[in-house]
Design an enzyme around this catalytic site. Structure first.
Site: not given
Length: 189
Positions: A112, A115
């Site tokens: 991600c 993230c």
């Protein structure tokens, strides 16, 4: 020739990661400005994955030399950071146990892009709030059941637990500014 011209317009972080390989945008993807990853899509055509030209954000591993490859898992493990990765059992002990400081839990995934961006801010905050808050992270790929039970739908997701267990936990989803995290820690917990 047109492909090379298109690749030169991409941001530096979207450059091909392997020498000699041309950048090929996905045919069925629609660019989006979203800065979160949908937990159910595993990064396919969502958020930065599309912006950067593929299902996985290219260039996510910033320092491959400092990471260790785990054979058979397809994952690289970064060296120890201030923010400890915890299991479901460890998190339950932290949440139910007695704390004198707020607990901030970062639900993330290695694939991600947002993230990875937020992880940098979380590390800085862990230094800034060294004695005034406890930061931990949970890899949603390794702890799928916990993420499901905590209703993590998009990534990154942060949970803020007050030391006062009578207060409800606060939750944010998606990439949020570092100042907003500071505000929650300082004023809401």
């Amino acid at each position: 020739m047109a492909m090379a011209a298109a690749a030169s317009l991409l941001p530096a972080c979207a450059a091909p990661t392997l020498p000699g390989r041309a950048f090929r945008p996905r045919r069925n993807s629609t660019p989006t400005a979203s800065l979160s990853c949908d937990g159910g899509s595993r990064g396919r055509g969502v958020g930065l994955g599309v912006i950067l030209g593929g299902g996985r954000a290219q260039g996510v591993r910033r320092n491959a030399a400092a990471e260790t490859y785990v054979p058979g898992s397809g994952k690289y493990i970064a060296p120890d950071y201030l923010v400890k990765k915890v299991t479901a059992k460890e998190l339950e002990e932290l949440v139910r146990g007695e704390r004198k400081v707020p607990l901030i839990v970062d639900f993330y995934a290695t694939w991600c892009g947002p993230c990875v961006l937020m992880a940098q801010d979380i590390e800085m905050l862990a230094v800034e709030y060294e004695n005034n808050a406890l930061f931990v992270k949970v890899d949603t790929d390794d702890e799928y059941e916990l993420a499901r039970d905590m209703q993590v739908r998009g990534l990154p997701t942060l949970y803020f637990f007050s030391p006062d267990q009578s207060k409800d936990a606060l939750r944010t989803e998606g990439l949020i500014p570092i100042d907003m995290i500071r505000n929650i820690i300082d004023n809401e917990l």
